[in-house]
Design an enzyme around this catalytic site. Structure first.
Site, PDB file in Angstrom:
ATOM      1  N   CYS A   1       0.840  -1.198   0.000  1.00 33.59           N
ATOM      2  CA  CYS A   1       0.000   0.000   0.000  1.00 33.59           C
ATOM      3  C   CYS A   1       0.879   1.253   0.000  1.00 33.59           C
ATOM      4  O   CYS A   1       1.589   1.488  -0.958  1.00 33.59           O
ATOM      5  CB  CYS A   1      -1.001  -0.020   1.153  1.00 33.59           C
ATOM      6  SG  CYS A   1      -2.324   1.215   0.940  1.00 33.59           S
TER       7      CYS A   1
ATOM      8  N   HIS B   1      -3.938  -4.435  -0.551  1.00 30.27           N
ATOM      9  CA  HIS B   1      -3.705  -5.043   0.759  1.00 30.27           C
ATOM     10  C   HIS B   1      -3.861  -6.559   0.648  1.00 30.27           C
ATOM     11  O   HIS B   1      -4.984  -7.071   0.678  1.00 30.27           O
ATOM     12  CB  HIS B   1      -4.715  -4.515   1.785  1.00 30.27           C
ATOM     13  CG  HIS B   1      -4.457  -3.115   2.234  1.00 30.27           C
ATOM     14  ND1 HIS B   1      -3.591  -2.815   3.259  1.00 30.27           N
ATOM     15  CD2 HIS B   1      -4.948  -1.932   1.791  1.00 30.27           C
ATOM     16  CE1 HIS B   1      -3.567  -1.505   3.443  1.00 30.27           C
ATOM     17  NE2 HIS B   1      -4.374  -0.946   2.557  1.00 30.27           N
TER      18      HIS B   1
ATOM     19  N   GLU C   1      -3.250  -8.745   2.869  1.00 31.10           N
ATOM     20  CA  GLU C   1      -3.762  -9.274   4.147  1.00 31.10           C
ATOM     21  C   GLU C   1      -5.266  -9.106   4.282  1.00 31.10           C
ATOM     22  O   GLU C   1      -5.883  -9.714   5.161  1.00 31.10           O
ATOM     23  CB  GLU C   1      -3.037  -8.602   5.316  1.00 31.10           C
ATOM     24  CG  GLU C   1      -3.464  -7.191   5.657  1.00 31.10           C
ATOM     25  CD  GLU C   1      -2.892  -6.109   4.753  1.00 31.10           C
ATOM     26  OE1 GLU C   1      -3.091  -4.914   5.067  1.00 31.10           O
ATOM     27  OE2 GLU C   1      -2.237  -6.452   3.736  1.00 31.10           O
TER      28      GLU C   1
END
Length: 207
Positions: free
Chosen positions: A84, A188, A190
């Site tokens: 990011c 992202h 995750e």
């Protein structure tokens, strides 16, 4: 690199990083959250995550003595993975606010996304198709047209020479970089469910 590399997850006050740490734990890897330059220098792998403004991110890295640690890791060809805002910081500059210099590990600039009929809202928030190139190490085994989760207003609005994936949101931008010891993702992983976990697993396998 050893089978158990020391992974430093840089904490410099930019966003919640616990979800990224948990994703690595889910994959059986330990990523130590640290803002200590000495621990960063001792690590084998640096994770540079974060949310928020480019200028503030660079200021925070500088005030915590982490910029020299990042440069030292790069000079030693240690693995650096920007996520990011960490993706953007690898570039030379950003036009956000009055403009700012980045780490300069990758040539090029970060500029604001343009609002248009296909990009009705800026920031770009949500799930968007991401197309990996065939030789991407991070994209290995990820299905074509897989969607990843984005939160950003700025991007590298071109296909970079080191691009391994691109994304279209009213305009095309580079969403994954891979070059020698550098890896980076604008989205992202995750927060991107199974596709994101697969990408992180690919990253660990590449170490």
């Amino acid at each position: 690199m050893s089978k158990n590399p020391r992974i430093a997850l840089l904490d410099y006050g930019m966003g919640n990083i616990r979800s990224l740490q948990k994703a690595f734990e889910h994959l059986g890897a330990t990523a130590k959250v640290t803002g200590d330059p000495r621990e960063v220098e001792a690590a084998d792998v640096l994770l540079l995550p974060g949310d928020g403004a480019f200028v503030r991110a660079m200021d925070n890295l500088r005030s915590r003595g982490l910029i020299d640690a990042i440069y030292g890791a790069h000079q030693k060809q240690k693995i650096i993975f920007g996520i990011c805002i960490g993706f953007q910081l690898l570039f030379e500059s950003s036009t956000e606010f009055t403009g700012a210099k980045g780490l300069g590990l990758v040539k090029g600039a970060i500029t604001r996304l343009e609002k248009n009929a296909e990009a009705p809202a800026i920031p770009h928030i949500g799930w968007t198709t991401t197309e990996f190139k065939a030789k991407s190490r991070l994209g290995r085994g990820i299905h074509p047209h897989s969607m990843f989760y984005y939160v950003h207003s700025y991007a590298h609005r071109a296909e970079h020479m080191y691009a391994k994936a691109t994304t279209s949101y009213g305009q095309m931008f580079t969403s994954v970089l891979e070059h020698e010891n550098l890896f980076a993702a604008q989205f992202h992983p995750e927060k991107s469910h199974n596709a994101g976990l697969k990408l992180l697993a690919n990253f660990l396998e590449a170490l």
